[in-house]
Design a protein around this motif. Structure first.
Motif, PDB file in Angstrom:
ATOM      1  N   ALA A   2       0.832  -1.202   0.000  1.00 14.47           N
ATOM      2  CA  ALA A   2       0.000   0.000   0.000  1.00 14.47           C
ATOM      3  C   ALA A   2       0.868   1.255   0.000  1.00 14.47           C
ATOM      4  O   ALA A   2       0.593   2.217  -0.726  1.00 14.47           O
ATOM      5  N   ILE A   3       1.925   1.261   0.795  1.00 18.34           N
ATOM      6  CA  ILE A   3       2.834   2.409   0.838  1.00 18.34           C
ATOM      7  C   ILE A   3       3.497   2.605  -0.522  1.00 18.34           C
ATOM      8  O   ILE A   3       3.577   3.723  -1.028  1.00 18.34           O
ATOM      9  N   ALA A   4       3.940   1.519  -1.136  1.00 14.35           N
ATOM     10  CA  ALA A   4       4.546   1.605  -2.467  1.00 14.35           C
ATOM     11  C   ALA A   4       3.538   2.137  -3.483  1.00 14.35           C
ATOM     12  O   ALA A   4       3.889   2.942  -4.358  1.00 14.35           O
ATOM     13  N   SER A   5       2.284   1.738  -3.360  1.00 13.81           N
ATOM     14  CA  SER A   5       1.247   2.217  -4.271  1.00 13.81           C
ATOM     15  C   SER A   5       0.997   3.711  -4.082  1.00 13.81           C
ATOM     16  O   SER A   5       0.825   4.450  -5.056  1.00 13.81           O
ATOM     17  N   ILE A   6       0.989   4.161  -2.832  1.00 12.52           N
ATOM     18  CA  ILE A   6       0.814   5.593  -2.554  1.00 12.52           C
ATOM     19  C   ILE A   6       1.980   6.389  -3.138  1.00 12.52           C
ATOM     20  O   ILE A   6       1.785   7.437  -3.775  1.00 12.52           O
ATOM     21  N   ARG A  60       3.864   5.550  -5.639  1.00 14.15           N
ATOM     22  CA  ARG A  60       3.726   5.524  -7.103  1.00 14.15           C
ATOM     23  C   ARG A  60       2.646   6.502  -7.564  1.00 14.15           C
ATOM     24  O   ARG A  60       2.818   7.202  -8.555  1.00 14.15           O
ATOM     25  N   TYR A  61       1.540   6.549  -6.836  1.00 15.13           N
ATOM     26  CA  TYR A  61       0.464   7.480  -7.180  1.00 15.13           C
ATOM     27  C   TYR A  61       0.987   8.918  -7.153  1.00 15.13           C
ATOM     28  O   TYR A  61       0.717   9.700  -8.064  1.00 15.13           O
ATOM     29  N   PHE A  62       1.732   9.269  -6.102  1.00 13.44           N
ATOM     30  CA  PHE A  62       2.255  10.627  -5.995  1.00 13.44           C
ATOM     31  C   PHE A  62       3.236  10.932  -7.116  1.00 13.44           C
ATOM     32  O   PHE A  62       3.248  12.048  -7.652  1.00 13.44           O
ATOM     33  N   MET A  63       4.076   9.959  -7.481  1.00 15.21           N
ATOM     34  CA  MET A  63       5.030  10.187  -8.573  1.00 15.21           C
ATOM     35  C   MET A  63       4.306  10.398  -9.892  1.00 15.21           C
ATOM     36  O   MET A  63       4.739  11.187 -10.725  1.00 15.21           O
ATOM     37  N   THR A  64       3.183   9.706 -10.084  1.00 20.56           N
ATOM     38  CA  THR A  64       2.458   9.762 -11.345  1.00 20.56           C
ATOM     39  C   THR A  64       1.517  10.956 -11.436  1.00 20.56           C
ATOM     40  O   THR A  64       1.419  11.585 -12.494  1.00 20.56           O
ATOM     41  N   ILE A  82       6.233  11.714  -2.664  1.00 20.74           N
ATOM     42  CA  ILE A  82       6.006  11.588  -1.224  1.00 20.74           C
ATOM     43  C   ILE A  82       7.032  10.602  -0.678  1.00 20.74           C
ATOM     44  O   ILE A  82       7.361   9.612  -1.343  1.00 20.74           O
ATOM     45  N   SER A  83       7.535  10.879   0.498  1.00 19.49           N
ATOM     46  CA  SER A  83       8.529   9.978   1.092  1.00 19.49           C
ATOM     47  C   SER A  83       7.833   8.720   1.612  1.00 19.49           C
ATOM     48  O   SER A  83       6.618   8.690   1.823  1.00 19.49           O
ATOM     49  N   ASN A  84       8.637   7.714   1.853  1.00 20.99           N
ATOM     50  CA  ASN A  84       8.128   6.464   2.385  1.00 20.99           C
ATOM     51  C   ASN A  84       7.473   6.684   3.741  1.00 20.99           C
ATOM     52  O   ASN A  84       6.401   6.144   4.018  1.00 20.99           O
TER      53      ASN A  84
END
Length: 89
Positions: free
Chosen positions: A13-17, A19-23, A29-31
């Protein structure tokens, strides 16, 4: 009741968040921040989704229970009709 997710699901979920912010956002967003945002969503919005799911399951179970009599109904006094037994003449 707090909503808990597994360590693996939390990492995904954190990785998805992130990725969402990068896209979709201007800044990544930081980890750590993504983990905090996930915690906020689980505490603030999670119960809404959880309660909706419980309500949906209750409706499905009630519908199935309402159909039980149809699915398992047996006619009384069917011995003579089903078995082909007839009266001796």
């Amino acid at each position: 009741m707090s909503i808990e997710i597994s360590k693996e699901a939390r990492q995904q979920a954190i990785a998805s968040i992130e990725r969402y912010f990068m896209t979709h956002m201007e800044e990544p967003i930081s980890n750590l921040a993504a983990g905090g945002l996930l915690g906020f969503f689980l505490e603030e919005i999670g119960p809404l989704i959880y309660n909706k799911a419980v309500s949906d399951v209750q409706a499905q179970i009630q519908a199935r229970v309402a159909e039980v009599d149809i699915e398992v109904h047996e006619e009384a006094f069917g011995y003579w009709q089903k078995s082909g037994h007839s009266r001796k003449t």
